[in-house]
Design an enzyme around this catalytic site. Structure first.
Site, PDB file in Angstrom:
ATOM      1  N   LYS A  50       0.793  -1.235   0.000  1.00  0.00           N
ATOM      2  CA  LYS A  50       0.000   0.000   0.000  1.00  0.00           C
ATOM      3  C   LYS A  50       0.827   1.287   0.000  1.00  0.00           C
ATOM      4  O   LYS A  50       0.387   2.333   0.481  1.00  0.00           O
ATOM      5  CB  LYS A  50      -0.991   0.044   1.186  1.00  0.00           C
ATOM      6  CG  LYS A  50      -1.825  -1.193   1.385  1.00  0.00           C
ATOM      7  CD  LYS A  50      -2.296  -1.871   0.138  1.00  0.00           C
ATOM      8  CE  LYS A  50      -3.406  -1.172  -0.593  1.00  0.00           C
ATOM      9  NZ  LYS A  50      -3.773  -1.960  -1.830  1.00  0.00           N
ATOM     10  N   HIS A 108       7.198  -7.158  -2.626  1.00  0.00           N
ATOM     11  CA  HIS A 108       7.067  -6.681  -1.240  1.00  0.00           C
ATOM     12  C   HIS A 108       8.086  -7.398  -0.349  1.00  0.00           C
ATOM     13  O   HIS A 108       8.089  -7.190   0.861  1.00  0.00           O
ATOM     14  CB  HIS A 108       5.681  -7.023  -0.673  1.00  0.00           C
ATOM     15  CG  HIS A 108       4.540  -6.245  -1.254  1.00  0.00           C
ATOM     16  ND1 HIS A 108       4.602  -4.904  -1.541  1.00  0.00           N
ATOM     17  CD2 HIS A 108       3.269  -6.633  -1.572  1.00  0.00           C
ATOM     18  CE1 HIS A 108       3.419  -4.497  -2.012  1.00  0.00           C
ATOM     19  NE2 HIS A 108       2.605  -5.532  -2.046  1.00  0.00           N
ATOM     20  N   SER A 138      -4.800   2.456   4.456  1.00  0.00           N
ATOM     21  CA  SER A 138      -5.003   1.901   3.120  1.00  0.00           C
ATOM     22  C   SER A 138      -5.049   0.368   3.189  1.00  0.00           C
ATOM     23  O   SER A 138      -5.893  -0.278   2.547  1.00  0.00           O
ATOM     24  CB  SER A 138      -3.868   2.364   2.206  1.00  0.00           C
ATOM     25  OG  SER A 138      -3.977   1.790   0.936  1.00  0.00           O
TER      26      SER A 138
END
Ligand code: PPS
Length: 305
Positions: A50, A108, A138
């Site tokens: 995010k 990630h 988020s």
């Protein structure tokens, strides 16, 4: 985040100091990422979830298309995430080996999983960081929408999970500190979501310089134009709209949610904010990085300069 893998449960599996998503990631496969051979033209966008991954994907795709958004729109895929795949998702490591250049990928993952060759200054890394308070908010909404993540009980519960690092991506603090501590070993551009919001044109110029892209002023202006939040929202590939409802619960919200700075103020209680600040100070005390915490900060900065 890759939304195209259907999972039966939302189990996070601990693996070498990180957590993988059962069904989306195969630990053995993830371990082999470390040994991948890297070409100078390879680019990895690294983010904590995010933090603006899809935004950077859009910018990189537009660079390749020299700012021509119709070229991207014609690509017949679910989303930008398919066009610039996640290296850690099942099957993508194998495809990377034989893919034509330039190989643009997102991840990630924590630093220790990534190809060792990156630390020999092969390829390039763009790390996008975002104010963790806005990341938390988020991520909370995204958990409601994404099939492969556990639906949060409520905001308070998710707040605690995020602080504990009990989410995919683990601790935001560890992620940014580890990657940042390696920034001089590799060809890395460290950029923040906030500076992209503040001045997208300058940010795009900076990214283009880093990647050695030769674009005319008009092409660059088109990259900027087609990577604004409002314009990306209109492009199905960029907004995950084409992702089927059983993977992304479109009734629960949209991927391109607000795209702003400071939404945490609408969600954190005073006590949560104090607690977050305390953890932030403790974790980040030796780390010289400041974030824009509120949209008004930008206006204040502009007034000062
Ligand atoms: S993911 O699931 O980890 O890949 O998500 P990621 O793409 O990293 O982050 C999604 C958030 O980025 C916002 N976003 C943007 N903000 C401003 N401008 C542009 N162009 C833009 N594109 C994506 C997106 O709206 C998500 O943030 P929130 O705060 O939820 O709106």
């Amino acid at each position: 985040m890759d939304l195209n893998v259907k999972t039966q449960n939302h189990q996070l599996v601990p693996h070498k100091g990180f957590k993988l998503i059962n069904g989306t990631h195969d630990p053995d496969d993830v371990d082999q990422i470390y040994n991948l051979e890297i070409r100078d033209s390879d680019v990895f966008v690294v983010t904590y979830p995010k933090s603006g991954t899809i935004w950077m994907q859009q910018i990189l795709l537009l660079f390749e298309a020299k700012g021509d958004v119709t070229a991207i729109s014609k690509l017949n895929n679910y989303s930008n995430a398919d066009l610039i795949p996640w290296i850690e998702v099942n099957g993508n490591r194998q495809a990377f080996i034989t893919a034509p250049s330039p190989r643009l990928r997102v991840t990630h993952l924590q630093h220790h999983f990534m190809p060792a060759a990156l630390s020999q200054r092969k390829g390039k890394v763009i790390y996008v960081a975002r104010n963790p308070k806005d990341v938390l908010v988020s991520y909370f909404y995204f958990h409601k929408v994404a099939n492969m993540l556990e639906t949060p009980k409520n905001f308070d519960d998710f707040f605690e999970k995020f602080i504990r690092g009990d989410v995919y991506g683990c601790s935001w603090f560890e992620h940014i500190k580890t990657w940042y501590s390696h920034k001089d070993d590799m060809n890395m551009l460290f950029i923040t979501y906030e500076e992209m919001i503040q001045d997208l044109h300058s940010a795009v110029q900076k990214i283009s310089l880093f990647l050695g892209k030769e674009l005319t002023d008009e092409q660059l202006a088109n990259v900027v134009k087609h990577s604004t939040f409002n314009n990306m929202k209109k492009i199905p590939q960029a907004s995950y709209e084409q992702v089927p409802g059983d993977l992304l619960n479109h009734n629960q919200g949209t991927f391109m949610r607000k795209g702003t700075i400071g939404d945490w103020k609408n969600h954190f209680t005073v006590a949560q904010n104090e607690r977050f600040d305390e953890v932030f100070q403790r974790e980040m005390k030796d780390f010289a990085l400041s974030f824009i915490w509120d949209i008004n900060d930008i206006e204040n900065q502009l007034l000062v300069s």
